[in-house]
Design an enzyme around this catalytic site. Structure first.
Site, short mmCIF file in Angstrom:
data_model
loop_
_atom_site.label_atom_id
_atom_site.label_comp_id
_atom_site.label_asym_id
_atom_site.label_seq_id
_atom_site.Cartn_x
_atom_site.Cartn_y
_atom_site.Cartn_z
CE1 TYR A 291 -4.02 1.73 -0.18
CE2 TYR A 291 -3.59 2.55 2.04
CZ TYR A 291 -4.34 2.57 0.88
OH TYR A 291 -5.40 3.41 0.78
CE LYS B 183 -19.10 -20.39 -16.94
NZ LYS B 183 -19.64 -21.70 -17.26
#
Length: 383
Positions: free
Chosen positions: A36, A91
């Protein structure tokens, strides 16, 4: 406990089937300044200066968006984006389990073609490929065509591409078993996305004796009722004798039936009985096939397969999309071509050795890792 009760209990317990995890284990204070601020700013700057670095410095190259508007979910029809989410999550699980692909369900609360297209274009930066899923036809085909022209990443339409690959693979092995050629008479029921995709790929593979049937009957050159640009394309490459009539008429003396109609019980026993010797039946509509396998067998079918995991001989897209997408992402393949799909179909078919082929075993099991090896080898020449 019934399948319905088991499925509901599992989903209620899990509260969804997917999660996001960090690749960084045991995150330390020193890591934060790298992943970050301030460290990440240098990574952003590197991509800004050299955009191709996005594939080396982010997860974009392994991310797939599974996009639906919920208008054509399984055999349930237009049930909306909220009810579509469990299918897309499932999926995503298969993508991760068998292809190690990060797939994200994107269920859109709009059925407008232009809004869907614009949304997909807008989210492209985060993804290495788009998987269109369970969108009504012909809208899905129109969206796919537009995206293929404008996006720099591949657009995989599983209802069309995945179904076509798995159907052709099953056809290769089935015809080998009954000792019939690709020139055998094939009747395809359904002219939506799946039917269109299967038709195009079968024609590319060399199937010349092919007739497609929709709710109006046989599609033929010159038909005017309930036609669109995709059915007109089908008419140009199939049914050379311009035969007319219902499925019951057209299926007489056919060798193969492939069903992607979305209609439970469409294929009647007397229709199977009117087919040629050793008929092959692929009843692929989910969750309920065009004919019950037991009924088809009693009616004389030699090979019966469905798209459901309730029966043996499963011809399901899950045998294709995780493995094929793995190669597409790794090779950064830009366009899904018929040649690529044909090569993938041959690779899937070859996963079942000739010595193991049987009337009740024409396709590999989904967890067979050899599928990945075979598809990877078959697509080495594609870019």
């Amino acid at each position: 406990m019934t399948t319905a009760k088991k499925a509901l209990a599992l989903h209620r317990r899990l509260k969804g089937k997917i999660t996001i995890e960090s690749k960084i284990r045991n995150l330390k204070q020193g890591d934060i300044k790298l992943i970050y601020t301030p460290g990440v700013a240098f990574v952003c700057e590197a991509i800004y200066k050299k955009p191709s670095e996005k594939y080396n410095l982010t997860s974009k190259g392994n991310n797939v968006a599974i996009v639906t508007d919920g208008t054509r979910i399984l055999g349930l029809g237009n049930i909306g984006p909220y009810a579509a989410l469990p299918v897309m999550e499932g999926k995503a699980v298969l993508y991760k389990e068998f292809g190690n692909v990060n797939a994200f369900p994107i269920c859109l609360n709009t059925t407008d073609k232009d809004q869907i297209t614009c949304t997909i274009k807008a989210i492209e930066p985060a993804f290495g490929a788009i998987n269109l899923e369970d969108i009504e036809s012909p809208k899905a085909l129109e969206i796919s065509a537009e995206l293929e022209k404008t996006l720099s990443i591949p657009v995989f339409h599983d209802d069309r591409h995945g179904t076509a690959v798995v159907a052709l693979a099953a056809l290769f092995n089935s015809l080998k078993l009954v000792r019939k050629p690709l020139s055998s008479r094939i009747v395809l029921a359904g002219a939506g996305s799946a039917g269109y995709g299967i038709c195009k790929l079968l024609r590319f593979a060399g199937c010349r004796n092919l007739i497609v049937v929709d709710s109006e009957g046989a599609i033929y050159k010159g038909r005017t009722r309930r036609m669109n640009k995709y059915k007109k394309e089908i008419a140009e490459i199939t049914n050379p004798k311009r035969q007319k009539g219902t499925l019951e008429n057209i299926i007489k003396n056919a060798d193969v039936f492939i069903g992607v109609s979305g209609i439970k019980g469409l294929l009647l026993p007397k229709m199977v009985q009117s087919m040629n010797r050793d008929p092959i039946i692929f009843a692929l509509t989910n969750p309920d096939p065009e004919i019950d396998p037991k009924v088809a067998k009693k009616s004389g079918a030699r090979i019966i397969a469905t798209g459901s995991y309730m029966y043996e001989n499963k011809i399901n897209n899950a045998l294709v999309f995780p493995y094929l997408m793995r190669v597409i992402l790794d090779r950064r393949i830009r366009k899904i071509t018929l040649a690529l799909l044909h090569a993938a179909a041959k690779a899937v078919a070859s996963t079942v050795p000739s010595t193991q082929l049987a009337y009740n075993h024409i396709m590999p099991e989904i967890g067979n890792r050899q599928i990945q090896n075979n598809i990877s080898r078959a697509l080495r020449k594609f870019k």
